[in-house]
Design an enzyme around this catalytic site. Structure first.
Site, PDB file in Angstrom:
ATOM      1  CB  CYS A 163      -0.877  -0.024   1.255  1.00 51.53           C
ATOM      2  SG  CYS A 163      -1.800   1.496   1.506  1.00 51.53           S
ATOM      3  CB  THR A 215      -3.882   4.268   4.973  1.00 47.34           C
ATOM      4  OG1 THR A 215      -4.686   3.133   5.286  1.00 47.34           O
ATOM      5  CG2 THR A 215      -2.803   3.887   4.000  1.00 47.34           C
ATOM      6  CD  GLU A 240      -2.849   0.407   7.559  1.00 45.76           C
ATOM      7  OE1 GLU A 240      -2.150  -0.446   8.135  1.00 45.76           O
ATOM      8  OE2 GLU A 240      -3.080   0.385   6.335  1.00 45.76           O
ATOM      9  CE1 TYR A 256      -9.450   0.279  -0.625  1.00 48.16           C
ATOM     10  CE2 TYR A 256      -8.294  -1.766  -0.188  1.00 48.16           C
ATOM     11  CZ  TYR A 256      -8.761  -0.540   0.239  1.00 48.16           C
ATOM     12  OH  TYR A 256      -8.516  -0.138   1.523  1.00 48.16           O
ATOM     13  CD  GLU A 311      -4.717  -1.207   2.889  1.00 50.30           C
ATOM     14  OE1 GLU A 311      -3.697  -1.191   3.596  1.00 50.30           O
ATOM     15  OE2 GLU A 311      -4.764  -0.712   1.736  1.00 50.30           O
TER      16      GLU A 311
END
Lengths: 501, 501, 501, 501
Positions: free
Chosen positions: D115, D206, D272, D311, D461
């Site tokens: 991410c 995040t 996070e 996503y 996630e």
């Protein structure tokens, strides 16, 4: 809006003079063609009026009726015809054209709840646009020009072009030229100044009897020795030497019974037939490949790329099944149960996943050298591959919601029987104030789509049409580019060297 | 071995005098019973000879034929009859008896490829054994003795006991006594010195017409005000006041066509009918519950526990489908393709998972107070729940292996047609030296089991028979004992206190 | 009850004199053995006291503690020892013994939430019982007697027998004797009057350091030229020449941190190590195969049949995960949401399907010539194959119920930090009156089982332990008997001839 | 190309003067900010240099580096800034802009395997564009203008905007104003002439520490009494009164170990943190909603619609996992096994299904009143819903291909140990000529993505980010339009009346 014309009453002239503008024009155009058609062991002289075949004619007619009702959705300007034409005859000028095609197919799936049979030809003409162009580049032939001339006429007349690809295949471990009986692959038997003469058979061809033209195409990669099998051409459906044997479908004979209830979807159905060619003539002007064997494989690949995206229609058909399931839940009085809602959501999720894949493939289309746009190959395969799975699960969930009555219910004749009709009505009532016949009709629709006539299209055709699942997996592997992915993984894992020894 | 007797030729005496020892005895026992049966809007006077019903009679007859061929598998010593009896009439004395029952059902699924219809009664008598015992304990009634007397006679005569449970239900949000029309649940209309008179209807009752007795049972938990619905009793199938309306099945009408090929499995099929009771008499000696409403729920639960395990038959039917898929792969010449082998393995894996669940539930059976053994409830539910899923996936994989020809193939009449029969033969050939008709027969069997007549039993009945999926989920939740699992998780997570506030 | 003894304090005498009767006895028995063990690059001199290894010792100790608490569940009479022994050392005399073994494994999965590591040896001794017997029959050797003598001593002392099978394998396309470096398969380097000397390495051996004996076994089918690799023998874990390199596990280093919360399951974990043999001596009395290469394959097959059933432990571990998910739902205050309940039911359904498969395989066990019972092969493979799938889906559902906090939560040190601990407590509160630390503990347990240390056992070991999925598929194919199924399908389809040409 | 500037060396001036043009500029911009950050119980004074946090800074920096390398992919002309800006700061002017955004996210997933944390802010600014516009229409406020002014500055400076949405929530059955402790939802504590002061906490945010600004937004539908919770504003990450507590991730502590091998992906990770606001000031010019509670729900819905499409990054991450699986298959020497190829294809199919859904949703975007384009809602939900499923199955298949060594392998320190390093090398060799360390690195990457640090992003996630699965199901139900589907089903079933009573 396409201009309406008087239906063509002279069978000798079908499609030669007039534009087919309406569903009724189309129905008229099928009459008097003297096809040689067999169904359940009997020769059928006017197929489109046969009760088993008529629902498939209606489904094809729906493609004309949609154009009458929603011009934007079903027609588009063709630079070739220099006018609006049916999207089913249009060469994609852009990815938007392919998106427009997909939207139309989706709506037609919803309107008919079945296969409307006009996509094979559409995908064939788009594939031939680039393939004839590419052959000409290599062989200095003039197939592309011929093809455009043919297509222009067809666009103007708004005829139905069917495609035929799948050969009988005989021994699957041998090439066409190695077969004991060469007829198991369609091939050129002889040729003369006028054209070529082909023999062989094409299997399970969707909507062929309901078409005006058949585009004959090879079904697999061909080698040097398979030259005579490398034939592409347009043949009138009523050409001399063709025999059609209609396939039988689950519950087809219900169309012969009185009443409409037990048919589930009495108006619409799909249709496939086996086509046998016995020295069938193709005029040179309608020959678009003849011996250029190395283009058989690109033709098949491009056709299937287009055609796999055409399976967005199943998302439209899925909408019908979701609607039927939601309706029976309401008629049963259980629509508020959380597990029922959850199943309807799952059906919708799977169905929309199908839709999204086909749309993405259309949007991501790229132009070929000839100018036609081709759907994205990877996404087309991925979309179709989901079509080989999700309709089965949607169907299973629909049966779950339907309840067992779907398969144990008395017949329409029982409902209409004087002695017992009232008993059927009395005991098949669902939710208060609901109508037993409505409930029976919805249950029969669910049966039609999950076990009956339209399960053929919604399930088995979803599995095998446009290539069986394994065919998609092979294409997905080709497009996956594992080597690049491996190199990237090595980089992230901290491996120094750039490749694998 | 059960002694063979002359078939019962006097219809008035069916099952009253003689032992039904063979399949033919059984067929004879069904004749001349003057049932009131409707099928597709017509009254059928000798149902077992009707071409649509006969295959279901054959499937039931197979339960007798198996006993002739393999006594150990299909019969067992009954302390009640003091002799060997059909396992379909036996009260389980041990978990081994339930395992033996399961093995027999598995084999019968293989032999018939369909529902052989004799399990409902078997599971009903086992459930009633403990329930009548328990009622007597509480109410000082003598149902258990009555029930044993009835059962002893049935065991000696080797008759078929059918069960009927599912009511029409009307408005599903209301209890039986709240319904506008009380007939939507079977109930006692009146009683006299001889017995009770019941009215109402039971839906989709498997094999009822092919049975000799019907065990009428309530379908759900009943309250104080539902007392008149708390009726259990045995009724002769030919009792006055009963009307049967046969359900129609996918492709049922093919049984009316000449030939056998298109039926896929011409000999065997399942059968369900709607049963309407109009003041049907039950003698007191055949009444096994009458108003003890609080035992309706245990009866339903115990019956479904037994019956969910009976779905091991689907593993036997699955074996047929796996065999058909393996055979078509061979006839198509693709049996060595790794993806084909992998699909056959997956089908087998899922099928054996079904089998293992039912076996485990039988082995883990525990005795009830009455002495009868009851399958393990959790495992019975788990086994059946897999039956609501895996046959659909097995069926999907079978269709994948089959190829599209399964749904586009010409009919048997086309094969036999003088003009085109040879064309069909020529082009439907598969692997070298294979026979086109064999290929067609296997494809029709695959169609029969995945879309046609036996898909009703293999798919939809797998979904809803013995309770729909949600019913199993409710039972699984009850048995899951989440609170204990939570306490154990807290312990392992290092949480000190023993419970959740 | 096994007699408790004073812990063995003389390392030289471990397991030679005393019975290991309790968990503490067991812990004591591991001390002072002078193993050569490496972990994270450092030599560990007393492994059982190392914080990373200790939880795996606890899990093994739980097998002793269960025997203290529930004799019936964890011990059984052994005719060999003529006394009750641990079920982990028992030769199955009946299918009931295998069911009893399965129940014990299930409970130990629940008690530890991880791999308790004692099954490999149990399954190895059962496989060797029949294999040594069979070798003796063919080769007139006396392995079986030797083996029984060894086993009797082990049973009496109640030691832990570990098994080692998987070799390093090197180039997977070559047989052992074809490898450039023969050490990639364990083999006999030399032998003398006393015994044999083996070299090589065994990979990812569960619980080896926590065992007393290692049974060395070949890992695959061996040919004539692989004779020196056909060696089976028992080696003390502390034998000279063995080096152990512990594998590292996800989140293993959390065991080195202060506190217990972040470990999720601080007390229990699994353990695997790589074992390197450098001319390790095996006395003749402990050699159970030496060169009889044709028995390597039966040994592997029988071992894996037993061992695949041992994976019923994962249903016990699954119970922990279901409990943790149910608990976090309650702590989050969402336990009544229908989708939450439905997910817990689905987890239970899948978990119980695993349990039922292993139970069925145990119940259906059959005796071998040596008298030992062997689990049903097909059902063992089917059960294990589901273990390669369902724990992943159960884990996915657990993560769904857990919520994202599971992977974004502050550490235990943050909770205990003076400045911010109260903030953590304040904001991580869930349902009214619940405790933030409890919530954190349950979330860490969920993390432990789905991503962390025990995910190694619950997921990856479920995939590859006792053979990877493809190994089961091969066995399922072997047991499927497709030919018989095909013949049956042909019969039902009405095909006359009995076989396929 | 964005102009490169000298890194900002004056921490007081970060982002106020200079354009952040490169990855290094970005890294420099994070220095000296005096954030109050806690990690594992300790205060971290320069977080971006902390070994556990640095990989997440690298992932964010990759968004800048991509812009340096591929301007078209990562930047676009902004009419607001009147220059090219990062796509991460761009307001979508067309569906093509959203497609461009999706392509960039896909590539960044591939480049980082994790991410990269910059999407929340991007999706927040796009949602706020239309929401501030709509509030102004109703309330005659001037939020939109303020917002554009803020955004223009941020675009010019090329800063990172983070978003914060998820509150602590306390008792989930109560509205914000009903909570015992109001701080469980962020709210306005007080306001003055300068601005507002907010308190509360936001969970699992995040990349917050790696951002320059935080957009504070409400997390759910708010009522009249929840006005003080209806606050939206931009806060500098280094604002006074904010405490960050970093979440811990699976295997995070490996980043503290020497070496890089065991980290799997040493360079990149997600991050996070929990953010606690203690009367944090927001200047009026940075307040974009204040009390207009009825716009909380549209804001959340629009944000999640954008964010669910973001996503698509997981398809990029999936490419890494597929590459790693293909690579380990090759290193193991089993890449030609048909089941291995098939699993790689299945992984690709699922991964591309994810990609196609997000692309379709972007292409089908429609403009809002403010001019910004919004992704198609149904397809966004469908795409994200597949993300909650397929990465788990892809991960399972990757573990299948990887083999058990992934979780039993010695550590990097063992590899580097003088005594045993050579043994590790000798026995971990795979295919001939392959390198043991390479094999270990790929296995650690696979562990990293399926169990370790990046499994947090790739799995959990994927499940909960942008809304948990049930949130998508609710939206899918809303968009499904069951009523229309039911009416269509009734039409096809031949039911006359147009609706259901």
């Amino acid at each position: 809006m396409l201009k309406k014309l008087t239906p063509n009453t002279d069978p000798a002239l079908w499609g030669l003079k007039d534009v087919i503008a309406t569903g009724d024009d189309y129905r008229a155009s099928l009459m008097g063609r003297k096809l040689r058609v067999f169904l359940m062991g009997e020769q059928i002289y006017e197929p489109s009026t046969h009760p088993i075949i008529a629902p498939s004619v209606n489904a094809m007619a729906a493609t004309y009726e949609l154009a009458e009702e929603d011009e934007d959705l079903a027609t588009i300007y063709s630079p070739l015809a220099e006018s609006r034409v049916s999207r089913f005859l249009h060469i994609a000028q852009s990815s938007d054209d392919l998106v427009g095609k997909a939207r139309m197919q989706h709506v037609l799936g919803q309107r008919t709840g079945t296969c409307f049979q006009r996509c094979v030809g559409l995908d064939a003409i788009n594939a031939l646009h680039s393939v004839t162009f590419d052959i000409d580049q290599v062989h200095s032939t003039s197939y592309h020009e011929r093809f455009l001339a043919f297509l222009k006429q067809v666009q103007k007349r708004n005829q139905v072009v069917g495609g035929t690809m799948t050969d009988a295949k005989g021994d699957r471990s041998k090439a066409p030229h190695e077969q004991v009986d060469p007829d198991v692959y369609v091939h050129v038997k002889r040729s003369d100044d006028e054209g070529v003469y082909i023999s062989g058979a094409k299997m399970h061809q969707t909507g062929c009897i309901n078409s005006h033209w058949l585009l004959v195409m090879p079904t697999l990669r061909l080698g040097e020795l398979d030259k005579s099998f490398a034939i592409v051409g347009a043949v009138p459906v009523h050409a001399k030497g063709i025999t059609y044997i209609c396939g039988r479908q689950s519950c087809d004979a219900r169309s012969l019974e009185p009443g409409t209830l037990d048919q589930g979807n009495a108006n619409f159905a799909g249709q496939e037939a086996m086509i046998i060619f016995n020295e069938v003539f193709i005029a040179w002007e309608h020959v678009f490949m003849n011996g250029e064997h190395e283009f058989a494989s690109p033709l098949v690949e491009r056709f299937t790329t287009y055609h796999r995206c055409s399976y967005i229609c199943k998302a439209g058909v899925g909408d019908v099944l979701i609607g039927a399931a939601a309706e029976i839940a309401e008629l049963n009085g259980v629509e508020r149960a959380s597990h029922i809602k959850d199943k309807l959501i799952e059906m919708t999720h799977l169905n929309e996943t199908i839709r999204s894949g086909a749309l993405a493939s259309a949007y991501e289309a790229k132009p070929m050298k000839s100018g036609v746009f081709l759907n994205d190959d990877m996404l087309a395969n991925v979309a179709k591959h989901n079509v080989t799975r999700f309709p089965y699960e949607i169907s299973r969930l629909a049966q779950d919601i339907a309840g067992g009555l779907m398969v144990t219910m008395p017949s329409e004749q029982d409902l209409n029987n004087k002695e017992i009709g009232d008993l059927v009505r009395k005991f098949l009532v669902g939710r208060s104030n609901s109508n037993s016949e409505d409930r029976m009709r919805i249950l029969r629709l669910l049966e039609n789509m999950t076990l009956g006539r339209n399960a053929v299209g919604y399930l088995t055709e979803s599995m095998h049409g446009a290539g069986s699942p394994q065919a998609q997996r092979i294409q997905i592997a080709r497009g996956a580019n594992f080597k690049d992915k491996q190199a990237n993984a090595r980089r992230l894992a901290g491996i120094k060297q750039s490749g694998t020894p």
